[in-house]
Design an enzyme around this catalytic site. Sequence first.
Site, short mmCIF file in Angstrom:
data_model
loop_
_atom_site.label_atom_id
_atom_site.label_comp_id
_atom_site.label_asym_id
_atom_site.label_seq_id
_atom_site.Cartn_x
_atom_site.Cartn_y
_atom_site.Cartn_z
CG HIS A 33 -1.58 1.03 1.41
ND1 HIS A 33 -2.96 1.17 1.54
CD2 HIS A 33 -1.27 2.46 1.52
CE1 HIS A 33 -3.62 2.42 1.49
NE2 HIS A 33 -2.74 3.04 1.80
CD GLU A 34 1.58 3.71 3.62
OE1 GLU A 34 2.25 4.84 3.05
OE2 GLU A 34 0.65 3.66 4.14
CG HIS A 39 0.49 5.99 -0.91
ND1 HIS A 39 -0.66 6.53 -1.64
CD2 HIS A 39 0.08 5.43 0.20
CE1 HIS A 39 -1.80 6.42 -0.94
NE2 HIS A 39 -1.61 5.74 0.12
CG ASP A 56 -4.39 6.94 1.61
OD1 ASP A 56 -3.43 7.53 1.76
OD2 ASP A 56 -4.26 5.46 1.41
#
Length: 379
Positions: free
Chosen positions: A67-68, A71, A166
């Site tokens: 997930h990170e 980003h 987010d």
Amino acid sequence: MRASFRIGRVAGVPVGVNWSVLVIFALIAWGLAANQFPRSYPDRSPVAYTLAGLAAAVVFFVGLLAHEVSHAVVAKRNGLTVDGITLWLFGGVAELRGEPRDPGAELRIAGVGPLVSLLIGAVFGAVAALLALAGQGGLLLGAVAWLAGINVLLAVFNVLPAAPLDGGRLLRAAVWKATGDRTRASVVAARAGWVLGVLLIGLGLWQFLSGVGFGGLWLALIGWFLIGAAGAEERQARTGSALRGIRVGDVMTPQPQTVSAEVTVADFVDHYLFAYRHSALPLTEDGRPTGLVTVDRVRGVPSDRRASTTLAEVACRADDLVLARPGEQLNDLLPRLSECADGRALVVGDDGRLTGIVSPSDIARAVQRRTLTAPTPSR
């Protein structure tokens, strides 16, 4: 959030782990191995429950890292610098330097994380469905189904329209697009985060007092974190607006007094600290910064050891220094000031020699000057 140790690089981005990850990892593994799995799949051995719980917790954090990383990758493609990724108690954070250039970039950077979590949840959901159709029940199915659910839940929670989630970034992108005002958009998202935090605290305390369990306290803790983070984001947004267009060279204290790393703490207190009335002095060698010593660091040295302790032993180390150039935008420097606990930046020229220092008081004065000189809205 500072990393306690680094675990490597992913997609060219340094990845670190804060010690608080051990807390949530242990809670997840224990909750699955001691409660959920034994209730759903009885008559298995304690070793099987433990292994299944540990495996599910590890895979969950791998998904959180994905997930990170998403980003970080999208941020780099949109022109931002990514200093690193840190996993900690409340999940993870990609440390981005600077701001997205437009609402579209903000939307892409913020939206990709929940999308990745949703896709991970969908993949595990499909695997769980296939296992069920094949008649493969038991702990494997339970672990896969839990991973599907928790990743979908993570995606849904993260798109709630409240900073610093987010979804708060997505809300900021929408308000920014509608109004053309980045600061106003940031304030709206931050205040939405404050409201969500209050609601989570209220819901968590209600659950705890109703006897639902300690999960309510965890929910309240998340709400408390959201309130603090949202408040910090609003302050940062207003500060950033006030400092827009100001360079580091405009606010720094030029040619600061320096001291040698070989000076003892006792000599520093007697001959430097009160003589120059500065709370921080850079350490230099041939004009180049090698460290930074502050009153707080000196205060931590016992009086009977000050004569035998050098400043090099107590100073902020060279690797931890925050360095800046005079022409750098002050807003680009602000996020980096937290990298060293002393909260100061040393300004160096092209030759690497020290030319100035930026302290919190320098920044505060710059904000005050900009606020006082800003035009007053007509009535």
